[in-house]
Design a protein around this motif. Sequence first.
Motif, PDB file in Angstrom:
ATOM      1  N   THR A   1       0.818  -1.220   0.000  1.00 48.89           N
ATOM      2  CA  THR A   1       0.000   0.000   0.000  1.00 48.89           C
ATOM      3  C   THR A   1       0.849   1.266   0.000  1.00 48.89           C
ATOM      4  OG1 THR A   1      -1.784  -1.132   1.166  1.00 48.89           O
ATOM      5  CG2 THR A   1      -1.779   1.266   1.261  1.00 48.89           C
ATOM      6  N   GLN A   2       1.765   1.388   0.967  1.00 44.62           N
ATOM      7  CA  GLN A   2       2.573   2.589   1.074  1.00 44.62           C
ATOM      8  C   GLN A   2       3.494   2.745  -0.129  1.00 44.62           C
ATOM      9  OE1 GLN A   2       2.089   4.989   3.397  1.00 44.62           O
ATOM     10  NE2 GLN A   2       3.434   6.139   2.031  1.00 44.62           N
ATOM     11  N   SER A   3       3.985   1.620  -0.646  1.00 43.62           N
ATOM     12  CA  SER A   3       4.866   1.678  -1.814  1.00 43.62           C
ATOM     13  C   SER A   3       4.117   2.182  -3.034  1.00 43.62           C
ATOM     14  CB  SER A   3       5.455   0.291  -2.088  1.00 43.62           C
ATOM     15  OG  SER A   3       6.229  -0.155  -1.004  1.00 43.62           O
ATOM     16  N   ARG A   4       2.856   1.785  -3.178  1.00 37.06           N
ATOM     17  CA  ARG A   4       2.078   2.258  -4.335  1.00 37.06           C
ATOM     18  C   ARG A   4       1.877   3.770  -4.270  1.00 37.06           C
ATOM     19  NH1 ARG A   4      -1.001  -2.281  -2.996  1.00 37.06           N
ATOM     20  NH2 ARG A   4      -2.886  -1.110  -2.489  1.00 37.06           N
ATOM     21  N   LEU A   5       1.633   4.294  -3.077  1.00 34.30           N
ATOM     22  CA  LEU A   5       1.509   5.750  -2.927  1.00 34.30           C
ATOM     23  C   LEU A   5       2.817   6.447  -3.276  1.00 34.30           C
ATOM     24  CD1 LEU A   5      -0.536   5.887   0.400  1.00 34.30           C
ATOM     25  CD2 LEU A   5      -1.335   6.656  -1.839  1.00 34.30           C
ATOM     26  N   SER A   6       3.934   5.879  -2.852  1.00 38.60           N
ATOM     27  CA  SER A   6       5.241   6.473  -3.135  1.00 38.60           C
ATOM     28  C   SER A   6       5.556   6.420  -4.626  1.00 38.60           C
ATOM     29  CB  SER A   6       6.341   5.747  -2.344  1.00 38.60           C
ATOM     30  OG  SER A   6       6.124   5.855  -0.959  1.00 38.60           O
ATOM     31  N   ILE A   7       5.200   5.311  -5.281  1.00 42.93           N
ATOM     32  CA  ILE A   7       5.430   5.188  -6.718  1.00 42.93           C
ATOM     33  C   ILE A   7       4.596   6.226  -7.474  1.00 42.93           C
ATOM     34  CG2 ILE A   7       5.117   3.671  -8.720  1.00 42.93           C
ATOM     35  CD1 ILE A   7       5.716   1.313  -6.804  1.00 42.93           C
ATOM     36  N   LEU A   8       3.347   6.413  -7.041  1.00 43.47           N
ATOM     37  CA  LEU A   8       2.500   7.427  -7.683  1.00 43.47           C
ATOM     38  C   LEU A   8       3.116   8.817  -7.535  1.00 43.47           C
ATOM     39  CD1 LEU A   8      -0.200   8.280  -9.026  1.00 43.47           C
ATOM     40  CD2 LEU A   8      -1.088   8.615  -6.707  1.00 43.47           C
TER      41      LEU A   8
ATOM     42  N   HIS B   1       6.001   9.284  -9.982  1.00 41.70           N
ATOM     43  CA  HIS B   1       5.648   9.421 -11.394  1.00 41.70           C
ATOM     44  C   HIS B   1       4.759  10.635 -11.675  1.00 41.70           C
ATOM     45  CE1 HIS B   1       7.548   5.840 -12.896  1.00 41.70           C
ATOM     46  NE2 HIS B   1       6.956   5.082 -11.996  1.00 41.70           N
ATOM     47  N   SER B   2       4.066  11.144 -10.647  1.00 44.34           N
ATOM     48  CA  SER B   2       3.142  12.260 -10.887  1.00 44.34           C
ATOM     49  C   SER B   2       3.544  13.542 -10.171  1.00 44.34           C
ATOM     50  CB  SER B   2       1.729  11.875 -10.442  1.00 44.34           C
ATOM     51  OG  SER B   2       1.662  11.715  -9.033  1.00 44.34           O
TER      52      SER B   2
ATOM     53  N   PHE C   1      -1.723  -3.935  -8.225  1.00 47.70           N
ATOM     54  CA  PHE C   1      -1.070  -3.192  -9.295  1.00 47.70           C
ATOM     55  C   PHE C   1       0.453  -3.337  -9.182  1.00 47.70           C
ATOM     56  CE2 PHE C   1      -3.964   0.224 -11.274  1.00 47.70           C
ATOM     57  CZ  PHE C   1      -5.032  -0.646 -11.287  1.00 47.70           C
ATOM     58  N   SER C   2       1.104  -3.358 -10.309  1.00 43.45           N
ATOM     59  CA  SER C   2       2.563  -3.320 -10.348  1.00 43.45           C
ATOM     60  C   SER C   2       3.020  -1.873 -10.475  1.00 43.45           C
ATOM     61  CB  SER C   2       3.077  -4.131 -11.542  1.00 43.45           C
ATOM     62  OG  SER C   2       2.700  -3.493 -12.762  1.00 43.45           O
ATOM     63  N   GLY C   3       4.328  -1.665 -10.348  1.00 39.79           N
ATOM     64  CA  GLY C   3       4.865  -0.327 -10.548  1.00 39.79           C
ATOM     65  C   GLY C   3       4.576   0.190 -11.942  1.00 39.79           C
ATOM     66  N   ALA C   4       4.638  -0.708 -12.937  1.00 43.56           N
ATOM     67  CA  ALA C   4       4.351  -0.311 -14.318  1.00 43.56           C
ATOM     68  C   ALA C   4       2.886   0.112 -14.473  1.00 43.56           C
ATOM     69  CB  ALA C   4       4.671  -1.468 -15.266  1.00 43.56           C
ATOM     70  N   ASP C   5       1.986  -0.582 -13.777  1.00 43.57           N
ATOM     71  CA  ASP C   5       0.558  -0.210 -13.841  1.00 43.57           C
ATOM     72  C   ASP C   5       0.337   1.200 -13.299  1.00 43.57           C
ATOM     73  OD1 ASP C   5      -0.143  -2.718 -14.844  1.00 43.57           O
ATOM     74  OD2 ASP C   5      -0.378  -3.568 -12.839  1.00 43.57           O
ATOM     75  N   ILE C   6       1.012   1.515 -12.194  1.00 41.07           N
ATOM     76  CA  ILE C   6       0.842   2.837 -11.579  1.00 41.07           C
ATOM     77  C   ILE C   6       1.469   3.911 -12.451  1.00 41.07           C
ATOM     78  CG2 ILE C   6       1.374   4.225  -9.535  1.00 41.07           C
ATOM     79  CD1 ILE C   6       1.317   1.608  -7.940  1.00 41.07           C
ATOM     80  N   GLU C   7       2.594   3.594 -13.076  1.00 46.79           N
ATOM     81  CA  GLU C   7       3.208   4.554 -14.000  1.00 46.79           C
ATOM     82  C   GLU C   7       2.257   4.875 -15.150  1.00 46.79           C
ATOM     83  OE1 GLU C   7       7.268   5.072 -16.725  1.00 46.79           O
ATOM     84  OE2 GLU C   7       6.879   3.197 -15.673  1.00 46.79           O
ATOM     85  N   GLN C   8       1.580   3.841 -15.692  1.00 46.60           N
ATOM     86  CA  GLN C   8       0.610   4.062 -16.766  1.00 46.60           C
ATOM     87  C   GLN C   8      -0.567   4.886 -16.260  1.00 46.60           C
ATOM     88  OE1 GLN C   8       0.686   3.155 -20.147  1.00 46.60           O
ATOM     89  NE2 GLN C   8      -1.068   4.548 -20.123  1.00 46.60           N
ATOM     90  N   LEU C   9      -1.000   4.619 -15.028  1.00 48.54           N
ATOM     91  CA  LEU C   9      -2.108   5.380 -14.445  1.00 48.54           C
ATOM     92  C   LEU C   9      -1.740   6.861 -14.338  1.00 48.54           C
ATOM     93  CD1 LEU C   9      -4.347   4.205 -11.562  1.00 48.54           C
ATOM     94  CD2 LEU C   9      -3.428   6.497 -11.489  1.00 48.54           C
ATOM     95  N   ALA C  10      -0.510   7.149 -13.897  1.00 50.51           N
ATOM     96  CA  ALA C  10      -0.054   8.539 -13.791  1.00 50.51           C
ATOM     97  C   ALA C  10       0.018   9.192 -15.170  1.00 50.51           C
ATOM     98  CB  ALA C  10       1.312   8.590 -13.113  1.00 50.51           C
ATOM     99  N   ARG C  11       0.426   8.419 -16.155  1.00 48.69           N
ATOM    100  CA  ARG C  11       0.504   8.950 -17.529  1.00 48.69           C
ATOM    101  C   ARG C  11      -0.898   9.306 -18.033  1.00 48.69           C
ATOM    102  NH1 ARG C  11       2.718   4.727 -19.707  1.00 48.69           N
ATOM    103  NH2 ARG C  11       4.802   5.317 -19.014  1.00 48.69           N
TER     104      ARG C  11
ATOM    105  N   LEU D   1      -2.336  19.144 -13.056  1.00 45.91           N
ATOM    106  CA  LEU D   1      -2.508  17.783 -12.572  1.00 45.91           C
ATOM    107  C   LEU D   1      -2.784  17.771 -11.071  1.00 45.91           C
ATOM    108  CD1 LEU D   1      -2.325  14.720 -13.158  1.00 45.91           C
ATOM    109  CD2 LEU D   1       0.117  14.875 -12.611  1.00 45.91           C
ATOM    110  N   SER D   2      -3.770  17.000 -10.656  1.00 45.73           N
ATOM    111  CA  SER D   2      -4.117  16.902  -9.239  1.00 45.73           C
ATOM    112  C   SER D   2      -4.634  15.500  -8.948  1.00 45.73           C
ATOM    113  CB  SER D   2      -5.184  17.937  -8.870  1.00 45.73           C
ATOM    114  OG  SER D   2      -6.429  17.604  -9.495  1.00 45.73           O
ATOM    115  N   GLY D   3      -4.931  15.260  -7.670  1.00 44.49           N
ATOM    116  CA  GLY D   3      -5.458  13.963  -7.278  1.00 44.49           C
ATOM    117  C   GLY D   3      -6.768  13.622  -7.957  1.00 44.49           C
ATOM    118  N   ILE D   4      -7.539  14.627  -8.328  1.00 40.42           N
ATOM    119  CA  ILE D   4      -8.831  14.392  -9.002  1.00 40.42           C
ATOM    120  C   ILE D   4      -8.620  13.628 -10.302  1.00 40.42           C
ATOM    121  CG2 ILE D   4     -10.796  15.518 -10.114  1.00 40.42           C
ATOM    122  CD1 ILE D   4     -10.480  17.799  -8.094  1.00 40.42           C
TER     123      ILE D   4
END
Length: 658
Positions: A388-395, A398-399, A418-428, A441-444
Motif C-alpha cells: 500500500t505505502q509503496s504504491r503511494l510512493s510510486i504514484l 511518477h506524478s 497493481f505493479s509499478g508499471a501499472d501505476i506509471e501508466q495510471l499517472a501517464r 494535474l491533481s489527485g482528481i
Amino acid sequence: MDIVEFLEIVNSVQPSRSKPRPPWKLSQPDDEDFITLPVYLAFCLIAAAARPWNKKNAKFKVILCLSEEGSVPIFTTAARVFLKCVADYKLGTRPFVSDWSDRHSFRNQFEVQRSDRAIFLKEPKTELDDEARLFADAVVDVPARTRSHVEAAFKRLGLPITDRDVGLLLLEPWSRLDKAFQEGRSPTLALQRLRQYPRPDTPAAAPVAKIGGPTLADMHGYGPVVDWGNDLAQDIDDYRAGRIQWADVDDGVLLSGPTGTGKTTFMRALANSCGVSIIVGSFSTWQSAGSLDHFLRAMRKAFAEAKKNAPSILFVDEADTYGSRNSGDHNDSYWTAAIAGFLELLDGFHGREGVVVVAACNHVNRLDPAIRRAGRLDRHFEIALPDTQSRLSILKFHSGIELDPSQGDMFCMATEGFSGADIEQLARDARRAARRHREVLSGIHVIAQLRTLRELSDDFVRNLAVHEAGHALVVMEIGHGEVTEVRISRYRIEGKSSELGFVQYGEMGARAKTRADYLNAIAVCLGGIAAEKEVFGCFSDGASGSEDADLNRATEIATMLEGARGMGHTLLVEDPVDQLERLRTYNPEFRRRVHDLLQSEFDRVKSIIRSRRTALDAIVERLMETRMLSGDEVAEIVQRHRMPTVSLAKLPRRMGEG
C-alpha cells in the motif's frame, strides 16, 4: 525526459504553420534578452512546465514555482524569451514577467491588468495563499534540470559533452551559473571559470549517471535489493578510487518476480545511483541474430561492450528463457551450447573486471542450476508487487502529487495488485486527462482513472474498524509481535472481492515455535470476530471463506497443532500436513479436538477484549476518523487506557496514621 521529447517541447512553442524561433538564435543585436547557457536551460524548463500554453497568442496568467533559491534573475530572462515565442510584441513592448513576492507594487498591478499573458515566478521560501490560486490560471512546479537538458545545451553551443562538465552544470547553483556565463564571454571560458573556482562544498568526484530517470532513493517497496544496490554503488566508488580491488565487488545478482513489478525500472535506478553505463541484452535479442554462431557472437558482443564501458552494468533480461540443459527438449544441443557460452562469460575467462551482471527472470525455477552457483549469479532477490505505502510512493514519483486522505484511501483500494508499471501508466493517463482539460494535474485526475469504487456505509465501516481493532488489541495484549499499521477502507471495488482492512505486525524473532506460540497465533486470528461479538453480539461472514480468512487460518493452525506437530492431546503425529483436512473431515474425534482447541482460544480472546473494552472503543473511534493508525499510535491508545493495578508490595495506611 529524453532528448527527443525535450526537442519536441522546445519546438512546440510555435504553431506548425509558422517556423519556430529557437531560443538559441534569438540573441541578435536588437534583442533585449541575451540567451546564455543557463538562460537556455531555464527556458527549456519553463517550456516543459508551461506546455499547455505553448501555442500562438495563448492568453494566460501562471505562477511558476521554482525549485531553487536565487534563480529568479535567470528565469525572468528565460520567461521573457518564452513569451516572445508565444506572441509577437511591438517594438519597445516588454513581456510581463515578475517575482510573485513583488506582485503588490502599483506598476505590476497596472501592467498585469493590461496584459493578455503574464508569468510570475515564485521562489521556494515564498508562500502561496488563496489569493494566488484565485488570481492565477494555474500554479505549476518548474521541473529540475536533468542530464538531458544539459547535454542538449552543450550540443546547441557546440561544446564537447563530458561527465565532468555535465555534472558541474547539474550541481552548480543558478546564481553561480549566471555569474560565469556572462554576455560576451565564451561558454568555454565560463566552464573554465567554474572549474577554476569550485564551491567549497562541491563533491570531488560526483558520479553522473549515463541515463535519465530514478535513483535507488526512489525505489519504494523494493526491499533488500535496494540495500544491495546502495552497497554496490559504494563499492564501485571505492573501486574507482583504488581503495578496493574488483574481486571485492559483488558483480553478479539475479532478480525475479512477476511481469511488471519493475525489474527494468530498478535497473535504471541502479545505473543512475552507481553513475555507470547500462548495457541491455536478452535472450530474444541475441537469438534474433540468427543461428547458434550468431547468437553466441551477439552475446559476446554485449559483454565486450560492457567491458569497454567499465565500470558498467550488463542487464540480461529473460534469463529464464535459457531453460535447462536437462530439459529433454529436441533442441538440447542448442541450449547446451548457449548456456555453456553464457557460463563462460560469467566466469570471466575472457576478462570481466568492471562489469556487473544483473539477470532478470519471471520463473527462477526454470534456470539452469549452474547459472546460480557460487561466483556466478548466486545472490538472488525477489521483487514482489508493491504494498500500500509503496504504491503511494510510486504514484508520487511518477506524478509529483500527494493524495489527500480520502483520495489515498480510494487509490490504495483500487490499485490492489497493481505493479509499478501499472501505476506509471495510471499517472501517464492522469497527466493526459489534465492536459486535455487544460488543468493542473491533481489527485482528481488520478482518481478519475481508477476502477469504479462504491463508498461503504458508516455501519459497515464501523464493523470493519471493530474487527481490525480486535486483531490489533489481541496482538498487543498477548505479546505476539509488534503492531506496525492498522488500516480500514471506506470504498470497495465494484464486482471484486478485496481486502477492506488489515493489521500489519511483525512476529517474534526467528526461533523454534512452542505450543504457546501456535495458540497465540490462533488467538490473533480470532481477535476480530471476538471484538465483533463483544460490541455487536454477533460476527459477520467476512471472517471465513477464503484460504486467508481468519477462521480458515485459525482452523488450519489448530489442525496442524493437533495432527502434525505432536503438541495436541498426544505426542502422536496423526498424518502428513497435506492430509490433515481429510483427517478432520472423516475422523469425528479428531474434529472434536480441533473444535475444543478453537473454542478454548476464542473464550480466552473474548475475555481479553472484554477486559480492555475502553481501549478497543478508543482504537475504533480513531480508525473511524483517520482510517489508518501506526503501531505507535495503537500502543499509545492501549497504554493510555490500561487499568491501574493495586500494588501489594505495601499495605495501605490506616486512617489517622502519620
